[in-house]
Design a protein around this motif. Structure first.
Motif, short mmCIF file in Angstrom:
data_model
loop_
_atom_site.label_atom_id
_atom_site.label_comp_id
_atom_site.label_asym_id
_atom_site.label_seq_id
_atom_site.Cartn_x
_atom_site.Cartn_y
_atom_site.Cartn_z
N TYR A 37 2.12 6.81 6.50
CA TYR A 37 2.17 6.25 7.83
C TYR A 37 1.63 7.28 8.81
CZ TYR A 37 5.23 2.69 5.82
OH TYR A 37 5.75 1.68 5.05
N GLN A 39 1.26 8.34 13.24
CA GLN A 39 1.65 8.09 14.61
C GLN A 39 0.80 8.96 15.53
OE1 GLN A 39 5.81 8.74 15.51
NE2 GLN A 39 5.71 7.31 17.24
N ASP A 44 2.91 3.59 18.54
CA ASP A 44 3.93 3.37 17.52
C ASP A 44 3.45 3.86 16.16
OD1 ASP A 44 4.84 0.14 18.91
OD2 ASP A 44 5.64 2.12 19.34
N ARG A 45 4.40 4.20 15.33
CA ARG A 45 4.06 4.58 13.97
C ARG A 45 3.58 3.35 13.21
NH1 ARG A 45 8.16 8.49 10.79
NH2 ARG A 45 7.83 9.52 12.82
N GLU A 46 2.51 3.51 12.46
CA GLU A 46 1.93 2.39 11.74
C GLU A 46 1.70 2.73 10.27
OE1 GLU A 46 -1.99 1.35 13.04
OE2 GLU A 46 -2.69 3.43 13.10
#
Length: 124
Positions: A37, A39, A44-46
């Protein structure tokens, strides 16, 4: 007890390549889904890429064709090869792993483990 340690972050020019690695250690012998992931500042963290326990991989649309996730269950490692990097790829990249188990009543539980992250900066 469980630790995920990322490495390989750094600064790279646009169009270049970089590989980030994640080494897992601790009481969990075999994780379920493992993945990466990211960020970026103010965002936002994706999810970037994941690898299931069965070996199937999923990628965010923004990285398809450029990033490749690989997993070695024997070593409890998961790597992310990033090619043709773009400035918008700049972010802190986090390794994630989960562990699913059932209790005595048959209820499923999932534990999520996260690394501290490694910074990838792509210059234009």
């Amino acid at each position: 007890q469980v630790q995920l340690v990322e490495s390989g972050g750094g600064v790279v020019q646009a169009g270049g390549s970089l590989r980030v690695s994640c080494a897992a250690s601790g009481s969990i012998r075999r994780f379920g889904t493992m993945g990466w992931y990211r960020q970026a500042p103010g965002k936002d963290r994706e999810m970037v890429a994941t690898s299931s326990s069965g070996g199937s991989a999923d990628y965010a649309d923004s990285v398809k064709g450029r990033f490749t996730i690989s997993r070695d269950n024997a070593k409890n490692e998961v790597d992310l090869q990033m090619n043709n990097l773009k400035p918008e790829d700049t972010a802190v990249y986090y390794c994630k792993a989960d562990y699913v188990y059932t209790d005595s009543r048959g209820t499923y539980h999932r534990l999520d483990y996260w690394g501290k992250g490694t910074l990838v900066t792509v210059s234009s």
